[in-house]
Write a protein that holds these residues in place. Structure first.
Motif, PDB file in Angstrom:
ATOM      1  N   ILE A 152       0.847  -1.196   0.000  1.00 44.77           N
ATOM      2  CA  ILE A 152       0.000   0.000   0.000  1.00 44.77           C
ATOM      3  C   ILE A 152       0.880   1.244   0.000  1.00 44.77           C
ATOM      4  N   GLY A 153       1.932   1.228   0.824  1.00 44.22           N
ATOM      5  CA  GLY A 153       2.868   2.338   0.849  1.00 44.22           C
ATOM      6  C   GLY A 153       3.596   2.488  -0.469  1.00 44.22           C
ATOM      7  N   MET A 154       3.912   1.361  -1.114  1.00 45.61           N
ATOM      8  CA  MET A 154       4.580   1.424  -2.413  1.00 45.61           C
ATOM      9  C   MET A 154       3.717   2.164  -3.427  1.00 45.61           C
ATOM     10  N   ARG A 155       2.407   1.899  -3.399  1.00 49.73           N
ATOM     11  CA  ARG A 155       1.514   2.580  -4.337  1.00 49.73           C
ATOM     12  C   ARG A 155       1.483   4.082  -4.058  1.00 49.73           C
TER      13      ARG A 155
ATOM     14  N   ALA B  96      -3.336  10.430  -2.637  1.00 52.43           N
ATOM     15  CA  ALA B  96      -4.431  10.942  -1.813  1.00 52.43           C
ATOM     16  C   ALA B  96      -4.680   9.981  -0.659  1.00 52.43           C
ATOM     17  N   ASP B  97      -5.378  10.452   0.361  1.00 53.26           N
ATOM     18  CA  ASP B  97      -5.741   9.585   1.476  1.00 53.26           C
ATOM     19  C   ASP B  97      -6.600   8.430   0.972  1.00 53.26           C
ATOM     20  N   ASP B  98      -6.401   7.271   1.564  1.00 54.71           N
ATOM     21  CA  ASP B  98      -7.214   6.093   1.256  1.00 54.71           C
ATOM     22  C   ASP B  98      -7.851   5.658   2.572  1.00 54.71           C
TER      23      ASP B  98
ATOM     24  N   THR C  66      -5.187   5.002   5.316  1.00 55.56           N
ATOM     25  CA  THR C  66      -3.842   5.519   5.071  1.00 55.56           C
ATOM     26  C   THR C  66      -3.953   7.004   4.765  1.00 55.56           C
ATOM     27  N   MET C  67      -3.355   7.819   5.634  1.00 57.83           N
ATOM     28  CA  MET C  67      -3.421   9.276   5.481  1.00 57.83           C
ATOM     29  C   MET C  67      -2.035   9.798   5.158  1.00 57.83           C
ATOM     30  N   VAL C  68      -1.891  10.400   3.979  1.00 58.04           N
ATOM     31  CA  VAL C  68      -0.579  10.860   3.540  1.00 58.04           C
ATOM     32  C   VAL C  68      -0.155  12.101   4.317  1.00 58.04           C
ATOM     33  N   LEU C  69       1.135  12.224   4.511  1.00 53.37           N
ATOM     34  CA  LEU C  69       1.715  13.385   5.198  1.00 53.37           C
ATOM     35  C   LEU C  69       2.380  14.281   4.168  1.00 53.37           C
TER      36      LEU C  69
ATOM     37  N   GLY D  96       5.409  10.946   3.721  1.00 55.37           N
ATOM     38  CA  GLY D  96       5.152   9.880   4.675  1.00 55.37           C
ATOM     39  C   GLY D  96       3.664   9.591   4.776  1.00 55.37           C
ATOM     40  N   ALA D  97       3.296   8.782   5.765  1.00 56.67           N
ATOM     41  CA  ALA D  97       1.886   8.436   5.941  1.00 56.67           C
ATOM     42  C   ALA D  97       1.637   7.997   7.379  1.00 56.67           C
ATOM     43  N   LEU D  98       0.425   8.243   7.825  1.00 56.21           N
ATOM     44  CA  LEU D  98      -0.053   7.731   9.107  1.00 56.21           C
ATOM     45  C   LEU D  98      -1.109   6.687   8.783  1.00 56.21           C
ATOM     46  N   CYS D  99      -0.870   5.447   9.209  1.00 57.59           N
ATOM     47  CA  CYS D  99      -1.758   4.338   8.855  1.00 57.59           C
ATOM     48  C   CYS D  99      -2.407   3.757  10.105  1.00 57.59           C
TER      49      CYS D  99
END
Length: 229
Positions: free
Chosen positions: A66-69, A78-80, A97-100, A109-112
């Motif tokens: 998911i992070g790779m995508r 975008a946030d998923d 998954t919320m992108v930073l 980065g992201a907060l998952c």
């Protein structure tokens, strides 16, 4: 150089501010919840903070597919939110998954948030069976989670090869390009050394792998077909 240092300082500050949020969310929602904080500047060791244990992540671990995508989409990511997937061990997981982004809007980065809803789903299935036959529903996709990037790439490759009885030599050119296009869409080639790893798994040269990747990208890029309509 000074601008890059300033950008890194800002991103480090954002990550530091989110670390207590990671612990706070899990403290609020309990053992079925996991929160993972990613720094995509180091894809192979993107996990900088984690609380809870749903997918078995650890600090210093790699991003998932998911992070790779997200990484492959760059600043267009975008946030998923509120999607459902399944781990390799069969756990049903509801995730967001919320992108930073930094102040320039660049994704770094992201907060998952991952919640194990296996028990909830089992209870729902039981209640549905008691009430009557449940409606057919799509099976959630299996997502590769791992603490090293090579195992994640291998899992994605294995998933793409499922159901294919042909060897690489038995695949036609169209099928080969489709395989590379699909892997690229999944963000595999956004990871360093992934082309070499894919080439080794398929038993082809690195040059051939780069050639197929280039052709697959050219075939899906509308700008390469301009003037040929």
């Amino acid at each position: 150089m000074a601008a890059e240092r300033s950008q890194d300082t800002e991103r480090d500050a954002i990550l530091s501010a989110l670390r207590p949020v990671v612990d706070g969310i899990v403290a609020t929602f309990g053992a079925m919840c996991e929160v993972v904080l990613h720094d995509y500047r180091r894809p192979e060791k993107s996990v900088v903070a984690v609380a809870g244990s749903v997918t078995g992540r650890a600090v210093g671990g790699a991003m998932s597919e998911i992070g790779m995508r997200v990484l492959a989409r760059g600043d267009e990511a975008a946030d998923d939110l509120n999607y459902v997937t399944r781990t390799g061990s069969g756990q049903l997981v509801k995730s967001s998954t919320m992108v930073l982004r930094d102040s320039a809007g660049a994704v770094f980065g992201a907060l998952c948030v991952n919640v194990d809803v296996t028990a909830v789903n089992q209870a729902e299935a039981l209640l549905g069976a008691l009430a009557g036959p449940p409606p057919a529903s799509a099976e959630p996709p299996v997502t590769a989670f791992g603490n090293d990037i090579d195992s994640v790439v291998d899992a994605i490759l294995d998933a793409h090869r499922l159901g294919q009885t042909q060897t690489w030599a038995g695949l036609g050119r169209t099928e080969r390009l489709e395989l590379f296009r699909s892997l690229d869409e999944h963000g595999v080639f956004a990871v360093r050394r992934a082309v070499e790893q894919v080439a080794a798994r398929l038993g082809i040269s690195r040059a051939s792998a780069y050639s197929y990747l280039s052709q697959a990208r050219a075939a899906t890029d509308p700008t390469t077909n301009e003037g040929h309509a």
